[in-house]
Design a protein around this motif. Sequence first.
Motif, short mmCIF file in Angstrom:
data_model
loop_
_atom_site.label_atom_id
_atom_site.label_comp_id
_atom_site.label_asym_id
_atom_site.label_seq_id
_atom_site.Cartn_x
_atom_site.Cartn_y
_atom_site.Cartn_z
N ALA A 156 0.84 -1.21 0.00
CA ALA A 156 0.00 0.00 0.00
C ALA A 156 0.87 1.26 0.00
CB ALA A 156 -0.93 -0.01 1.21
N GLY A 157 1.97 1.18 0.72
CA GLY A 157 2.91 2.31 0.73
C GLY A 157 3.39 2.62 -0.68
N TRP A 158 3.75 1.61 -1.41
CA TRP A 158 4.20 1.82 -2.80
C TRP A 158 3.06 2.35 -3.65
CZ3 TRP A 158 8.69 2.13 -1.50
CH2 TRP A 158 9.46 1.10 -0.94
N VAL A 159 1.87 1.81 -3.42
CA VAL A 159 0.72 2.25 -4.20
C VAL A 159 0.46 3.74 -3.93
CG1 VAL A 159 -1.79 2.00 -4.51
CG2 VAL A 159 -0.31 -0.04 -4.30
N GLN A 160 0.60 4.11 -2.64
CA GLN A 160 0.40 5.50 -2.28
C GLN A 160 1.38 6.41 -3.03
OE1 GLN A 160 -2.04 6.75 -0.52
NE2 GLN A 160 -1.23 8.82 -0.89
N VAL A 161 2.63 6.01 -3.05
CA VAL A 161 3.65 6.78 -3.76
C VAL A 161 3.28 6.89 -5.24
CG1 VAL A 161 6.06 6.86 -4.48
CG2 VAL A 161 5.48 6.14 -2.17
N ALA A 162 2.84 5.76 -5.80
CA ALA A 162 2.50 5.77 -7.23
C ALA A 162 1.33 6.71 -7.49
CB ALA A 162 2.15 4.35 -7.69
N ARG A 163 0.36 6.70 -6.58
CA ARG A 163 -0.81 7.59 -6.75
C ARG A 163 -0.36 9.05 -6.73
NH1 ARG A 163 -4.83 4.30 -3.66
NH2 ARG A 163 -5.83 3.11 -5.33
N ARG A 204 2.28 10.28 -7.52
CA ARG A 204 2.96 10.67 -8.77
C ARG A 204 2.06 10.49 -9.98
NH1 ARG A 204 8.90 8.19 -7.10
NH2 ARG A 204 9.01 9.46 -5.19
N ALA A 205 0.81 10.23 -9.73
CA ALA A 205 -0.20 10.16 -10.79
C ALA A 205 0.15 9.18 -11.88
CB ALA A 205 -0.45 11.57 -11.38
N VAL A 206 0.71 8.03 -11.44
CA VAL A 206 1.12 7.03 -12.42
C VAL A 206 -0.08 6.54 -13.21
CG1 VAL A 206 2.07 4.72 -12.67
CG2 VAL A 206 3.10 6.31 -11.06
N LEU A 207 -1.18 6.30 -12.49
CA LEU A 207 -2.30 5.67 -13.18
C LEU A 207 -2.99 6.64 -14.16
CD1 LEU A 207 -3.90 3.65 -10.24
CD2 LEU A 207 -2.52 2.81 -12.15
N ASP A 208 -2.95 7.97 -13.86
CA ASP A 208 -3.65 8.92 -14.71
C ASP A 208 -3.11 8.93 -16.13
OD1 ASP A 208 -4.89 9.43 -12.42
OD2 ASP A 208 -3.93 11.39 -12.03
N GLU A 209 -1.80 8.73 -16.26
CA GLU A 209 -1.25 8.81 -17.61
C GLU A 209 -1.12 7.45 -18.27
OE1 GLU A 209 2.43 10.84 -17.07
OE2 GLU A 209 1.39 12.33 -15.84
N ALA A 210 -1.15 6.43 -17.46
CA ALA A 210 -0.84 5.11 -18.02
C ALA A 210 -2.05 4.43 -18.64
CB ALA A 210 -0.26 4.19 -16.94
N GLY A 211 -3.13 5.16 -18.81
CA GLY A 211 -4.27 4.56 -19.48
C GLY A 211 -5.19 3.87 -18.51
N PRO A 212 -5.90 2.86 -18.99
CA PRO A 212 -6.96 2.24 -18.21
C PRO A 212 -6.44 1.66 -16.91
CG PRO A 212 -6.43 0.93 -20.16
CD PRO A 212 -5.69 2.21 -20.28
#
Lengths: 878, 115
Positions: free
Chosen positions: B97-104, B106-114
């Motif tokens: 979850a810590g890693w997921v938080q970091v990824a969020r 940095r808006a990783v999911l917003d640009e990476a598509g679906p």
Amino acid sequence: MRRAPALYRWMLRLQPLAFRREFGAEMEDTFVAHLAAARRRGGGAVAVVWFRGLRDLAVGAFRERRSGGGGPSATRRRRGGDMWDWIMDLRYGARALRRRPALTVAAVVTLTLGIGATTAIFTLVNGLLFRPFGYDDESRLVQIWAQNPERGWTDVDVTLPDAWAWRQRSDAFADVAAYTYVGITDQSGDVPVRLDGVWHTPNLLPLLGVEPMLGRGLGDADAADGAPAVVVVSHGYWERVLGADRTALGTDVVLNGQPRTVVGVLPPDFRFLAMDADIFVPWPGDPHTASLVEHSWNAVGRLASGATVASADGAARAVSAAMASEHPDSHEGFTASVIPLRQEMLGDVAGRAAGVLLAAVGFVLLMACANVANLLLSRASERSGEMAVRAALGAGRGRLVRQLMAEALLLSTVGGAAGAVVAVFGSRAMVAGLPSTLPAVFSFDLDLRVLAFSVGVVLAAALVFGLVPALRIARPAADLRRSGRGGLPRGRAAGGLVVLQTALAVVLLVGGVVMARGVVSLRTQEMGWDAQGVLSARLSPRSADYPTGEEVEDFHTRVLDAVAAVPGVTAVGATQSMPLQGSNSVGSIRLAERDAGTEEVPVRITRLTPGYLDALDLQVLQGRDVTRADRAEAERVVLVNETFVARYLGGASPLDRSFVWDDEDDPLRIVGVVEDHIERAVDRPVEPSIYVPMAQMPAWTRTLVVRTAGDPGALAAPLRAAVAGVDPSVAVFDVLTMRERISDRLGGFDLLAGLMGAFALLSLVLGSVGIYGVTARAVARRTREIGLRLALGAEPSAVQRAIAGDAVRAVALGLVVGLVLAVPLAGALRAMAAGIDTRSPVSFLPAVAVLLVVGGVGAWLPARRASRIDPVRTLSSE
Amino acid sequence: MSADAPLKPQWFQILLALAGGPLHGTAIMEEVLERTDGEMKLWPATLYGSLRDLESEGWILEAPAPADAPTEGGRRKFYALAPEGRAALAAETRRLAGWVQVARERAVLDEAGPA
């Protein structure tokens, strides 16, 4: 729960048993669920499941076994072994051996020599004793000999009526055939070629069970009156002369001046009995009515079902007795004997030689194993730590022993593989060195039997050299606390190894010395004649071209004159036989003056021309040589040898005495005495012999003997040219220098002696390394004890004596044991190399002396090192 | 095993599956297969090797089979999450979850598509 398909269940066995017991059924169930899911997905999913599922089993099994499962539930308390444990043991063993490269290389080299030599010798033994001749049910084939105990004749060739009587009157034989070897001059090509042929009754090849590769075999019709002249040829002849042409059947070839039609070609692997014959010619006519006195045929029989060699022997004797009463003139005193064909082909010497060699090489192998065992033991202390660790981790003693045996098996296998290479080349060299007198029917190709033998040797060797060290190293007493010090008990095994090695080395050394002495004595034996500068060659003019004795005598005289004119020739003569050719004949004479002509005595008969004795540098001691004046119509004269004079004339002056030969009327007058010389074979004593002028008893086939001051081999071509100048249709064959003839006849002894010598040398090396190794190991083991003694004031020399004394005592015991074992070996060798007193101490002393030196040095070197041990360093390392 | 070290993915998935209640081996496999859209296939030797190891770690326990479990052809062994296992699962989940938080962040999911 669902059961998985059989393949998956089978692969489940890869898992360790405990794991399988606990989870096997559920693993099947899970796999079936995977399969079901894959079917729902469709496509290639099922195949993927299979692939991944099986891979998972393999990887999982490997992981389970290597890691020990990683947890306490990974129970590995299994008895016995399955494949996987062995594979793991072998992997572990390979690693263990790689960690000790010096030991591994030394052990492998030792084993390579031992196993290689053993396999090579077995190839020889296999060829002689086991490898089939390629005939039908060879065990029922026998040779039948005529015997005449009344006249003291043994193993006499038979007559055709004899052979046919055995064939037809006895139930003991399914069939009997007769054959004789003949030289055949093949004039089909430009140059007449001399070939080995077999003249035989037409049932010979069917009796052996040999089918031709092409065309037909021969039958009774081929021997009938007026049957066309036919011949069956060997595969080699078909290739060489007929160009391997499958349409060559029906071709005419000219053999001994007679055209014959080729009707059959024998298969490529066919080997006839004593000789690699090319030509098989049926004897024309009815054997019943053939000559009753021509004892010139070999009889070979096939036992009827139910008959044994012994019963056939009795049956053949009964038939011979009947023949003797029917034909008292020719057959009085004759009886018969039956001997298995292989035994006949082997003769007395070859089989025994094979046995001696196998025993000798077995000793070498045993010594090699002893050395490797010692090498492994030398690492015992080093490994006891490792073993203790493994034992502490739960490995039982059986497990450790098996682990160590896996290492032994690896060493042995690698040594065996390298040994196989040694064996291939070694056996090839040995076969090349076999005497040419060995029957052609033996072949020495590698076969499954050799392979099985070498695999057996590899396993046995691993057991022999691996088990004692394994039991010793895996000793449960080896515990962690003592591991650093190598707390092995003093071993009886070590002393035993020295005794064993010394004993084996003594046996092999005695064998080597006996054989070396035998060959040296045969080589340097006084032959009586001088081989230096002598070339011999045989010629065989056809009786069709030279029908009378006078004509053939005239031909040969012209050849002798032509050869005498060749530059470099200093003497030339001819004989029907010659020394070492073994073809002079036996006869009996009645000494007219000695005893009113009743007592017959045997003599060997050589026919010779003037010049023959000169060519061999044989001296006429009394009287004269034969001359050209001793013609057919002149007075019958004869020369005798010294043994004749000594044995039959009591040493009295022989000149002008005369005797009657066989049933001839004219007495033969002795005109000269020839010095004794070796005639039949180098290992046969000189027999009473007579020498008859060739002109008074002409032979068609003669051996030319030519002496030159230069290289006799260089005379071959001019000699052929000289003969061709007289008659180009006469083949010149068997062109050999006298030295080549001697080597040929010595072939068997040479090979045997060479091998025994090599084994003796090998045993010396192995023995000295072994004695040194054992003593060095003892010193290493007792370093602390020795250091302590020295620290307490013991004299270094006393320590030296104590250490070396142990080894020397073991060596001495080995010497005694070895000498006891060597006596029967020497006896067996003596039976092969006649005329050598193998029990004379000269054969044994060198072996004893050499081993004492080797044993002494092997014991002294480590002992010296022991006495120089620094007590301070040794003890402070505690 | 220290709670800080990352868990092996298949251990994580097994523990996650057992977090829903006791299951037997095949059911664990099927649950993981379904939940990961067929991405994680637990092959038998891997699965039961892991179960055995997890049990010896004390993270899972053998559980009594439910009364309605089918018993044909032998009894299936059911496993339940032990408190130590639950703790390990929680620690790993927090780590992830810590890693997921970091990824969020940095808006990783917003640009990476679906997603």
